[in-house]
Motif scaffolding. Structure first.
Motif, PDB file in Angstrom:
ATOM      1  N   GLY A  48       1.099  -1.248  -0.250  1.00 13.57           N
ATOM      2  CA  GLY A  48       0.003  -0.024   0.277  1.00 13.57           C
ATOM      3  C   GLY A  48       0.502   1.513   0.269  1.00 13.57           C
ATOM      4  N   LEU A  49       0.431   2.411  -0.745  1.00 18.43           N
ATOM      5  CA  LEU A  49       1.642   3.111  -0.982  1.00 18.43           C
ATOM      6  C   LEU A  49       0.877   4.340  -0.410  1.00 18.43           C
ATOM      7  N   VAL A  50       1.484   5.328   0.845  1.00 18.38           N
ATOM      8  CA  VAL A  50       0.842   6.938   0.873  1.00 18.38           C
ATOM      9  C   VAL A  50       2.022   7.394   0.708  1.00 18.38           C
ATOM     10  N   GLU A  51       1.672   7.957   0.162  1.00 16.72           N
ATOM     11  CA  GLU A  51       2.632   9.606  -0.180  1.00 16.72           C
ATOM     12  C   GLU A  51       2.321  10.914   0.799  1.00 16.72           C
ATOM     13  N   PHE A  52       3.146  10.387   1.256  1.00 12.75           N
ATOM     14  CA  PHE A  52       2.617  11.631   2.009  1.00 12.75           C
ATOM     15  C   PHE A  52       3.009  12.379   2.837  1.00 12.75           C
ATOM     16  N   SER A  53       4.124  13.673   1.491  1.00 12.45           N
ATOM     17  CA  SER A  53       4.674  15.322   1.719  1.00 12.45           C
ATOM     18  C   SER A  53       4.816  14.928   0.364  1.00 12.45           C
ATOM     19  N   ASN A  54       4.906  16.817  -0.081  1.00 15.37           N
ATOM     20  CA  ASN A  54       5.542  16.218  -1.858  1.00 15.37           C
ATOM     21  C   ASN A  54       6.385  17.718  -1.258  1.00 15.37           C
ATOM     22  N   ILE A  55       6.994  18.091  -0.478  1.00 12.42           N
ATOM     23  CA  ILE A  55       7.785  19.013   0.317  1.00 12.42           C
ATOM     24  C   ILE A  55       9.220  18.334   0.152  1.00 12.42           C
ATOM     25  N   CYS A  56      10.170  19.295  -0.937  1.00 11.36           N
ATOM     26  CA  CYS A  56      11.451  18.680  -1.200  1.00 11.36           C
ATOM     27  C   CYS A  56      12.411  18.980  -1.111  1.00 11.36           C
ATOM     28  N   SER A  57      13.717  18.767  -0.770  1.00  9.61           N
ATOM     29  CA  SER A  57      14.838  19.843  -0.913  1.00  9.61           C
ATOM     30  C   SER A  57      15.503  19.656  -2.246  1.00  9.61           C
ATOM     31  N   SER A  58      15.565  18.376  -3.225  1.00 10.62           N
ATOM     32  CA  SER A  58      16.159  17.819  -4.157  1.00 10.62           C
ATOM     33  C   SER A  58      15.322  18.950  -5.410  1.00 10.62           C
ATOM     34  N   ASP A  59      16.056  19.051  -6.170  1.00  8.75           N
ATOM     35  CA  ASP A  59      15.789  18.960  -7.714  1.00  8.75           C
ATOM     36  C   ASP A  59      16.294  18.502  -9.083  1.00  8.75           C
ATOM     37  N   CYS A  60      15.402  17.353  -9.014  1.00 10.74           N
ATOM     38  CA  CYS A  60      15.433  16.141  -9.958  1.00 10.74           C
ATOM     39  C   CYS A  60      14.801  16.667 -11.015  1.00 10.74           C
ATOM     40  N   PHE A  61      15.649  17.403 -11.928  1.00 11.87           N
ATOM     41  CA  PHE A  61      14.985  18.199 -13.011  1.00 11.87           C
ATOM     42  C   PHE A  61      14.007  17.040 -14.329  1.00 11.87           C
ATOM     43  N   TYR A  62      13.855  16.106 -13.855  1.00 12.95           N
ATOM     44  CA  TYR A  62      12.718  15.210 -14.484  1.00 12.95           C
ATOM     45  C   TYR A  62      11.403  15.203 -13.263  1.00 12.95           C
ATOM     46  N   CYS A  63      11.714  15.606 -12.567  1.00  9.64           N
ATOM     47  CA  CYS A  63      10.522  15.336 -11.325  1.00  9.64           C
ATOM     48  C   CYS A  63       9.935  16.505 -10.991  1.00  9.64           C
ATOM     49  N   GLY A  64       8.015  15.994 -11.134  1.00  7.74           N
ATOM     50  CA  GLY A  64       7.549  17.440 -10.878  1.00  7.74           C
ATOM     51  C   GLY A  64       6.966  18.118  -9.708  1.00  7.74           C
ATOM     52  N   ILE A  65       7.351  17.144  -8.576  1.00  6.14           N
ATOM     53  CA  ILE A  65       7.305  18.272  -7.305  1.00  6.14           C
ATOM     54  C   ILE A  65       9.365  18.611  -7.089  1.00  6.14           C
ATOM     55  N   ARG A  66       9.349  19.333  -8.160  1.00  4.40           N
ATOM     56  CA  ARG A  66      10.950  19.157  -7.900  1.00  4.40           C
ATOM     57  C   ARG A  66      11.112  20.323  -6.903  1.00  4.40           C
ATOM     58  N   LYS A  67      12.124  21.025  -5.826  1.00  2.00           N
ATOM     59  CA  LYS A  67      12.057  22.463  -4.831  1.00  2.00           C
ATOM     60  C   LYS A  67      11.075  23.230  -5.897  1.00  2.00           C
ATOM     61  N   SER A  68      12.168  23.236  -7.651  1.00  2.00           N
ATOM     62  CA  SER A  68      12.310  25.183  -8.413  1.00  2.00           C
ATOM     63  C   SER A  68      10.512  25.152  -8.560  1.00  2.00           C
ATOM     64  N   GLY A  72       8.424  13.724  -0.732  1.00  2.00           N
ATOM     65  CA  GLY A  72      10.206  14.549  -1.534  1.00  2.00           C
ATOM     66  C   GLY A  72      11.021  13.955  -0.004  1.00  2.00           C
ATOM     67  N   GLU A  73      12.105  14.707  -1.215  1.00  2.00           N
ATOM     68  CA  GLU A  73      12.911  14.373   0.230  1.00  2.00           C
ATOM     69  C   GLU A  73      13.118  15.453   1.463  1.00  2.00           C
ATOM     70  N   ARG A  74      13.832  15.543   2.452  1.00  2.00           N
ATOM     71  CA  ARG A  74      14.164  16.460   3.870  1.00  2.00           C
ATOM     72  C   ARG A  74      15.176  16.118   4.854  1.00  2.00           C
TER      73      ARG A  74
END
Ligand code: SAH
Length: 366
Positions: free
Chosen positions: A52-72, A106-108
Motif C-alpha cells: 500500500g502506497l502512502v505519499e505523505f508529503s511533497n515538500i522536497c529539498s532536491s531539484d531533480c530535473f525530471y520530477c514534478g515536485i522538484r524544489k524549484s 519528497g526528500e528532506r
C-alpha cells in the motif's frame, strides 16, 4: 546463437542482454516473456504482493530535473499529512490484508522530518500487530538520500525495506538529469549504507530518458546485479510540463510505444538476470497503456502498489503528468487491482510481508 539458445543459458552476459533488448519481433518478445514467467514461477512463485502506497508529503529539498515536485517548481501546492492520517491509512492497509506499506515523500533531512518519519514508523508497527500479522505491517521507506545515522534510526524504529532508485547508473546520464550537488557516487554510497544497516534494498531506473540508449539500460541491469539488491522498481520516464525537461515532450510522445516495450523488456531481462528479486509493476506503466501494469506482471513482475494516499492531496503528488488513479478512492483502487491481477491469471498474497527470496538466500549465505 538465436533467441532460444540465449534464453536457455544459465547466466546472461552483457552481449546476451544486448541481443535480447534489441528484439522487436512478436515471437522473440513472447519467448522472452515466457522465459521470464518461467523463472518467476520457479524462483518466487506466481503470487502478487501488495505494498500500500502512502505519499505523505511533497515538500522536497532536491531539484531533480525530471520530477514534478522538484524544489524549484513553485506552482506546486506543498503538503504534509498529519502523522495520524498516515497511521490511519496503515491500519486500513493491514485490515485489507495488504501485508506491507510504502511511505514515500519528497526528500528532506531536517530534524523535524526525520523525527516525524521515525515516529510514524513506530506508531504503525505498534498499531498493526494482529493474529494475522504477528510483527505488524512490513514497512518500506522511500524518502531519499539520508545519513547513516538517520537510516539506522529508521531501521530501529521498524522499517525493514528501503527504495532508492539510481535513476540511471550511467554517470553522464545521471549528471544530465540532476543538479551538480546531487551525485551518482552519493546515491551508490547510500545504497551500500542501507544494506550495511540491515535493510532489504530496492533500486531502479527510469526508462526513455533523453540520451539513454539500449546499452545504458543493459548496464543498469548489470548494475542491479553487481550491487546485489533485493527489489527493483522501474518504469517509463514521463514528461512533466512544470520542469525544464518539458522541451522533450514531442520526442517523448513519438517514442511512447518504444519506451513501453523497453520498460517491459527491462522487467523481463531483470527477472532473467537477477532471478529471485521482487520486481514492481509500477503505476507509470499504466500512464502509457491502460493495461500497463498487467503487462508488467506478465513480463515477470510480482509486486503492485495500491494507492492509499488520501484523495484530497493526490493531485499535489504529481511526479509526472497524467498519473492514473488520481481520484479513485482506496476502496475503488482495491477492487480495480484485484480485477486487473485476475485478468492475467495471477493471485494476490494477503497477510504477509512478501520479502524477496533473494534476501533470504543472501542471509543464509552470510
Ligand atoms: N524523494 C524520494 C522519492 C522520489 S519519487 C526519493 O528520492 O527516493 C520516486 C521515483 O519517481 C523517483 O525515484 C523517480 O524514479 C520517479 N519519477 C520522478 N519523476 C518522474 C517522471 N517525470 N517520470 C517517471 N518517473 C518519475
Amino acid at each position: 546463437m538465436n533467441t532460444k539458445d540465449i534464453l536457455e543459458k544459465k547466466t546472461l552476459e552483457k552481449e546476451d542482454l544486448l541481443y535480447l533488448v534489441k528484439l522487436r519481433g512478436r515471437q522473440d518478445i513472447d519467448a522472452i516473456k515466457n522465459k521470464a514467467q518461467e523463472v518467476l514461477l520457479s524462483k518466487c512463485g506466481g503470487k502478487v504482493y501488495y505494498r500500500g502506497l502512502v505519499e505523505f508529503s511533497n515538500i522536497c529539498s532536491s531539484d531533480c530535473f525530471y520530477c514534478g515536485i522538484r524544489k524549484s517548481n513553485t506552482a506546486v501546492n506543498r503538503f504534509m499529512l498529519d502523522s495520524e492520517e498516515v497511521v490511519e491509512a496503515a491500519k486500513w492497509c493491514a485490515e485489507q490484508g495488504y501485508g506491507s506499506i510504502v511511505l514515500q515523500s519528497g526528500e528532506r533531512s531536517d530534524p523535524p522530518f526525520i523525527n516525524y518519519v521515525e515516529e510514524v514508523v513506530r506508531q504503525i508497527k505498534k498499531t498493526t500487530v494482529s493474529d494475522k500479522l504477528s510483527a505488524g505491517l512490513g514497512i518500506t521507506l522511500c524518502v531519499g538520500e539520508q545519513s547513516r545515522e538517520t537510516y539506522r534510526r529508521f531501521y530501529k524504529a521498524g522499517a525493514h525495506r528501503y527504495l532508492l532508485r539510481i535513476e540511471s547508473s550511467n554517470p553522464q546520464l545521471f549528471a544530465s538529469i540532476h543538479p551538480p550537488r546531487q551525485t551518482l557516487q552519493s546515491r551508490i554510497r547510500c545504497l551500500e549504507i542501507l544494506k550495511e544497516e540491515g535493510f532489504q534494498v530496492g533500486t531502479g531506473v527510469m526508462i526513455g530518458l533523453p540520451g539513454q540508449n539500449l546499452e545504458h539500460l543493459v548496464d543498469d541491469i548489470l548494475f542491479f546485479r553487481d550491487i546485489d539488491v533485493d527489489m527493483i522498481g522501474m518504469g517509463p520516464y514521463i514528461v512533466h510540463s512544470g520542469t525544464d525537461m518539458k522541451v522533450y515532450r514531442e520526442a517523448f510522445e513519438e517514442n511512447l510505444e518504444e519506451n513501453f516495450i523497453r520498460s517491459l523488456l527491462m522487467i523481463a531481462l531483470t527477472r532473467l538476470t537477477l532471478r529471485d528479486v521482487n520486481i514492481a509493476a509500477t503505476t507509470a506503466l499504466q500512464t502509457i497503456k491502460e493495461n500497463g501494469r498487467e503487462q508488467g506482471l506478465d513480463f515477470g513482475a510480482n509486486v503492485i502498489m495500491p494507492q492509499l494516499t488520501p484523495v484530497n492531496v493526490r493531485k499535489d503528488y504529481m511526479l509526472y503528468e497524467d498519473k492514473p488513479c488520481i481520484d479513485e478512492s482506496k476502496e475503488q483502487c482495491r477492487s480495480c487491482l484485484e480485477r486487473r491481477i485476475k485478468s492475467v491469471g495471477r493471485e494476490v498474497a494477503l497477510d504477509q510481508w512478501g520479502d524477496s527470496p533473494h534476501y533470504a538466500r543472501k542471509k543464509k549465505r552470510d
